[in-house]
Design an enzyme around this catalytic site. Structure first.
Site, PDB file in Angstrom:
ATOM      1  CB  ALA A 152      -0.927   0.003   1.215  1.00  0.00           C
ATOM      2  N   PRO A 153       0.351   2.376  -0.497  1.00  0.00           N
ATOM      3  CG  PRO A 153      -0.967   3.918  -1.681  1.00  0.00           C
ATOM      4  CD  PRO A 153      -0.980   2.515  -1.114  1.00  0.00           C
ATOM      5  CD1 TRP A 154       4.971   7.115   0.383  1.00  0.00           C
ATOM      6  CD2 TRP A 154       3.657   8.901   0.195  1.00  0.00           C
ATOM      7  NE1 TRP A 154       5.485   7.911  -0.615  1.00  0.00           N
ATOM      8  CE2 TRP A 154       4.699   9.023  -0.747  1.00  0.00           C
ATOM      9  CE3 TRP A 154       2.700   9.931   0.257  1.00  0.00           C
ATOM     10  CZ2 TRP A 154       4.820  10.107  -1.620  1.00  0.00           C
ATOM     11  CZ3 TRP A 154       2.818  11.005  -0.620  1.00  0.00           C
ATOM     12  CH2 TRP A 154       3.869  11.087  -1.543  1.00  0.00           C
ATOM     13  CE  LYS A 178       6.665  -2.468   1.737  1.00  0.00           C
ATOM     14  NZ  LYS A 178       6.788  -1.108   2.355  1.00  0.00           N
ATOM     15  N   PRO A 179       2.421  -1.816   4.577  1.00  0.00           N
ATOM     16  CG  PRO A 179       2.412  -0.913   6.739  1.00  0.00           C
ATOM     17  CD  PRO A 179       2.467  -2.222   5.999  1.00  0.00           C
ATOM     18  CD  GLU A 256      -3.990   3.650  -8.582  1.00  0.00           C
ATOM     19  OE1 GLU A 256      -3.344   4.346  -9.418  1.00  0.00           O
ATOM     20  OE2 GLU A 256      -4.254   4.027  -7.447  1.00  0.00           O
ATOM     21  CB  CYS A 290      -2.923   8.326  -8.903  1.00  0.00           C
ATOM     22  SG  CYS A 290      -1.579   7.569  -7.977  1.00  0.00           S
ATOM     23  CD  GLU A 386       1.740  10.770 -10.086  1.00  0.00           C
ATOM     24  OE1 GLU A 386       0.531  10.634  -9.797  1.00  0.00           O
ATOM     25  OE2 GLU A 386       2.550   9.818 -10.080  1.00  0.00           O
TER      26      GLU A 386
END
Length: 484
Positions: A152-154, A178-179, A256, A290, A386
């Site tokens: 997972a992302p922050w 996993k965070p 993603e 995003c 980005e």
């Protein structure tokens, strides 16, 4: 005097554990720039343990009838509501997010999404059984894929964890998640919530596991022999690395990744309303989204008026501490991200003009002012790459053909929006825009029933919706002879 840091721990097979070798990393509150906790820096022994727990729990979880898995997810959703204030506090400290916005904009949709997938568990659709060869009947079985390694992302650590575990568990898979190493706190709390529900209902403890760590930990998870699927929300670079690692043993991959959403504003648009909505969609969560509305293409006849209105909206948008009133967004997530955003501004070409913002805010934390940059060309770095910060760029286009060319002229293809009163134009644009989502006269709303996912370098696979649920299943054909 120094304050003792809170100790976060992995959650493996129903137990909270330190890393096997005792290594830790400090976790920093981005609103203050100061550490508030330590988290395990997990290695191969920790990953092995989590995968073994998930593998052992899989047969029993897989074999539950969907109604039983639904009960678990519904109770998890209820528990999220009951412990909402704990989740809000953890996520606010994780990310520096305004408390009021976490309460209003994250908790309700997360609960709704868990309940949606609880229902999806009982809607395993497939083609009807039938005879497609004389003397034989064919049926379709839809099955879970197995153990899922999830990263997972922050930017939305709590919500993205929900987007991953809810469809996976609903479909009958077990999970090791996993965070991000900068935002583990809320995921560890989620483990406590899910673990308590599994214990209460008598289900295997290894159904859901959390392993904290860095990129190396994530690599160990993806390359591990046990998972049948790897899912990541993150950067394009990280996604490519995951896809390459997973290819070594042909794991299924769900990606993603980044976005560079075009916001195409035509001359017949209600400028005041468009500016209000676009500013909110561009600056919300400090632009760390995003799908953020950060690349605006405006028809030349209204360009100057639009830019002036957007610059004014930026100047009126507030960033600040978690408990400040009227704050739309908090800090950037970490020092590296602040450096990246600053770098884009420092490298602006001579023809670009900063209409608002463009600088760090405050003496502590990683706050950045709401920014508007105009005068840009299609091949400028800030248009093509980005930024992932509270920076909205503006370009001027002449006609619909040019708008489409520029909108599609980036490597990302996650989301987009069109602003016009002309229905036929909106339909034409929605057809030709090469993005996984096209909003019309709005930008950024999401619902559990509709898919979220992109094309090109934005990755593949869908989050949310029945399509997201399907990604966590596999299809088996069963054929039987009618001869007895």
């Amino acid at each position: 005097m120094t304050t003792a840091l809170r100790r976060l721990r992995n959650y493996i097979d129903g137990e909270f554990r330190d890393a096997a070798d005792g290594r830790t990393t400090e976790v920093v509150n981005p609103a203050t720039g100061e550490p508030y906790a330590t988290a395990p820096l997990s290695g191969s022994e920790d990953v092995d343990a989590a995968m073994a727990a998930a593998e052992a729990a899989f047969p029993a979880w897989r074999d539950l009838i969907p109604a039983e898995r639904q009960k678990v997810l519904l109770k998890i959703a209820d528990r999220f509501e009951e412990r909402a204030e704990e989740l809000i506090a953890a996520e606010s400290e994780n990310c520096g997010k305004p408390i009021a916005l976490v309460r209003s904009e994250e908790i309700p949709p997360m609960v709704d999404q868990i309940r949606f997938f609880a229902g999806a568990a009982r809607m395993l659709e497939g083609r009807s059984a039938g005879e497609y060869m004389d003397g034989f009947t064919s049926i379709i079985r839809r099955e879970p894929v197995g153990v899922c390694a999830q990263v997972a992302p922050w930017n939305y650590p709590m919500m993205m964890a929900v987007w991953k575990f809810a469809p996976a568990l609903a479909a009958g898979n077990t999970v090791v998640i996993k965070p991000s190493d900068t935002t583990p706190a809320s995921t560890v709390l989620i483990a406590d919530i899910i673990g308590s529900v599994l214990d209460e209902l008598g289900h295997p403890r290894g159904v859901f596991n959390v392993v904290c760590g860095d990129r190396e930990t994530g690599r160990l998870m993806v390359e591990h022999r046990v998972p049948a699927m790897a899912s990541i929300t993150g950067s394009v670079r990280a996604g490519m690395q995951v896809a390459e690692s997973a290819s070594k043993d042909l794991k299924r991959v769900h990606l993603e990744l980044g976005g560079k959403a075009p916001v195409v504003v035509f001359e017949d648009t209600d400028i005041a309303k468009a500016v209000e909505d676009i500013a909110t969609a561009g600056y919300f969560n400090a632009g760390q989204d995003c799908t953020a509305a950060t690349r605006v293409l405006v028809q030349e006849s209204i360009h100057d008026e639009f830019v002036a209105a957007l610059a004014k909206a930026a100047s009126e948008t507030k960033t600040g501490a978690v408990d400040d009133e009227g704050v739309l967004y908090g800090p950037l997530n970490n020092a590296n991200q602040l450096k990246q955003v600053k770098g884009f501004i420092e490298r602006l070409p001579a023809h670009a003009k900063i209409e608002a913002g463009g600088e760090q805010v405050g003496e502590k934390g990683y706050f950045f002012a709401p920014t508007v940059v105009s005068g840009l060309k299609q091949d400028d770095e800030i248009v093509q790459q980005e930024v992932f910060g509270p920076v909205i760029t503006v370009q001027s286009f002449t006609d619909e053909k040019q708008a489409v060319e520029w909108a599609n002229g980036v490597e990302y293809a996650l989301a987009s929006s069109v602003w016009t009163k002309d229905h036929a134009r909106a339909m034409r644009m929605s057809k030709v825009l090469d993005f996984g989502c096209v909003w019309i006269n709005t930008h950024i709303p999401l619902v559990a029933e509709m898919p979220h996912g992109g094309f090109k370098k934005s990755g593949y696979g869908k989050d949310l919706s029945a399509y997201g649920f399907d990604d966590y299943t596999r299809i088996k054909h069963v054929m039987t002879s009618l001869d007895g």
